[in-house]
Structures are given as C-alpha cells and as structure tokens.
Motif scaffolding. Structure first.
Motif, PDB file in Angstrom:
ATOM      1  N   PRO A  52       4.299  21.221   5.354  1.00  0.00           N
ATOM      2  CA  PRO A  52       2.984  21.176   4.698  1.00  0.00           C
ATOM      3  C   PRO A  52       2.945  20.186   3.530  1.00  0.00           C
ATOM      4  N   LEU A  53       4.102  19.865   2.957  1.00  0.00           N
ATOM      5  CA  LEU A  53       4.154  18.845   1.906  1.00  0.00           C
ATOM      6  C   LEU A  53       4.361  17.491   2.564  1.00  0.00           C
ATOM      7  N   TYR A  54       3.625  16.498   2.120  1.00  0.00           N
ATOM      8  CA  TYR A  54       3.775  15.178   2.712  1.00  0.00           C
ATOM      9  C   TYR A  54       4.561  14.273   1.782  1.00  0.00           C
ATOM     10  N   ARG A  55       5.118  13.251   2.371  1.00  0.00           N
ATOM     11  CA  ARG A  55       5.916  12.275   1.630  1.00  0.00           C
ATOM     12  C   ARG A  55       5.143  10.966   1.558  1.00  0.00           C
ATOM     13  N   THR A  56       4.940  10.443   0.362  1.00  0.00           N
ATOM     14  CA  THR A  56       4.273   9.159   0.183  1.00  0.00           C
ATOM     15  C   THR A  56       5.322   8.062   0.130  1.00  0.00           C
ATOM     16  N   VAL A  77       0.846  -1.194   0.000  1.00  0.00           N
ATOM     17  CA  VAL A  77       0.000   0.000   0.000  1.00  0.00           C
ATOM     18  C   VAL A  77       0.880   1.242   0.000  1.00  0.00           C
ATOM     19  N   ARG A  78       0.275   2.367  -0.305  1.00  0.00           N
ATOM     20  CA  ARG A  78       0.950   3.665  -0.203  1.00  0.00           C
ATOM     21  C   ARG A  78       0.462   4.334   1.066  1.00  0.00           C
ATOM     22  N   ALA A  79       1.364   4.995   1.742  1.00  0.00           N
ATOM     23  CA  ALA A  79       1.025   5.701   2.969  1.00  0.00           C
ATOM     24  C   ALA A  79       1.716   7.056   2.952  1.00  0.00           C
ATOM     25  N   ILE A 107       2.066   7.871  10.525  1.00  0.00           N
ATOM     26  CA  ILE A 107       1.837   7.418   9.157  1.00  0.00           C
ATOM     27  C   ILE A 107       0.332   7.384   8.897  1.00  0.00           C
ATOM     28  N   GLN A 108      -0.090   7.943   7.763  1.00  0.00           N
ATOM     29  CA  GLN A 108      -1.504   7.980   7.401  1.00  0.00           C
ATOM     30  C   GLN A 108      -1.769   6.968   6.283  1.00  0.00           C
ATOM     31  N   PHE A 109      -2.797   6.151   6.481  1.00  0.00           N
ATOM     32  CA  PHE A 109      -3.188   5.118   5.516  1.00  0.00           C
ATOM     33  C   PHE A 109      -4.622   5.349   5.064  1.00  0.00           C
ATOM     34  N   ASP A 110      -4.958   4.847   3.892  1.00  0.00           N
ATOM     35  CA  ASP A 110      -6.356   4.784   3.474  1.00  0.00           C
ATOM     36  C   ASP A 110      -6.999   3.624   4.231  1.00  0.00           C
TER      37      ASP A 110
END
Length: 132
Positions: free
Chosen positions: A33-37, A24-26, A112-115
């Motif tokens: 303010p810019l996030y890193r995937t 998955v991508r997180a 870490i943020q996930f869908d």
C-alpha cells in the motif's frame, strides 16, 4: 563556391539544442500500500527523432546499473490518451492526471506511474527541439 559555404559545419550548439532531457519523479506501483517514488530521466535526441528513452536509477536494477528503455515517442504520446502498446512497453492514462508505463522484461514486469503533465511537457520540448 567552397564546400564550407555550401555545407556549413555543424556546431556543438546545434547538437545540444536538439537534445532534450527532463528529470521527473515517478511512483513504482506494487502490491504494497506504500509506494516508492523514484527519479526518472526522460531523454530525446534529434538523431533518433522517433524514439524516447526512460532511464531508471541503478538501485532498481539487479545488475546495479542504470536501466534504460527505448521506445517510440508516438507510443508515449498515444498512451496519454488511450491504452496502447502490445510488446515490452505499454502506456495508458490513469484518471485525468496520471499515466501508467508498464515495462516487460525477462526478469518481470515493472509498473510505473507518472504525472501526465510532466510527460506532456517533455513531449512538447521534444517536438520544439526538432523544429529548430
């Protein structure tokens, strides 16, 4: 009756069917303010039916090696509904479609943020692999 008939040998196919991996991508959450995937591998093996593994890429680790976190599958599932966890791993929903996994180590904290859909798909696959 022979031992083979009573206890048929385990085949490689049965072992493979009981392992689940989902890539998955997180998003790494920081003050920027810019996030890193990043790519994350979610893993489950029926040999450890109560645990899940999250494997993060080596470039996120100070040692330059893959960073693997092992924690209860129930914690991940419960955290999709309400905040949970009190130790090194905490999980909570973030709105209707995102979930946060917070990882605590001696080096610091990673958020870490996930869908949620990806995490639920992974969990469904883990439960399906155990019932085979």
């Amino acid at each position: 009756m022979s031992a083979t008939a009573e206890n048929p040998p385990t085949t490689a196919t049965a072992t493979v069917a009981a392992a689940v991996e989902e890539r998955v991508r997180a998003r790494v959450i920081t003050d920027d303010p810019l996030y890193r995937t990043i790519p994350v591998a979610l893993r489950f093996a029926s040999a450890e039916p109560l645990a899940v593994r999250m494997v993060f890429p080596a470039d996120l680790s100070p040692e330059g090696t893959d960073n693997e976190w092992v924690f209860p599958r129930a914690l991940l599932e419960a955290g999709l509904q309400a905040p949970t966890g009190t130790g090194d791993v905490r999980v909570w929903p973030c709105g209707r479609v995102q979930a946060i996994v917070e990882l605590h180590s001696p080096e610091g904290v990673a958020v870490i943020q996930f869908d949620i859909a990806a995490l639920r798909r992974f969990l469904r696959r883990t439960y399906a692999s155990v019932t085979r």
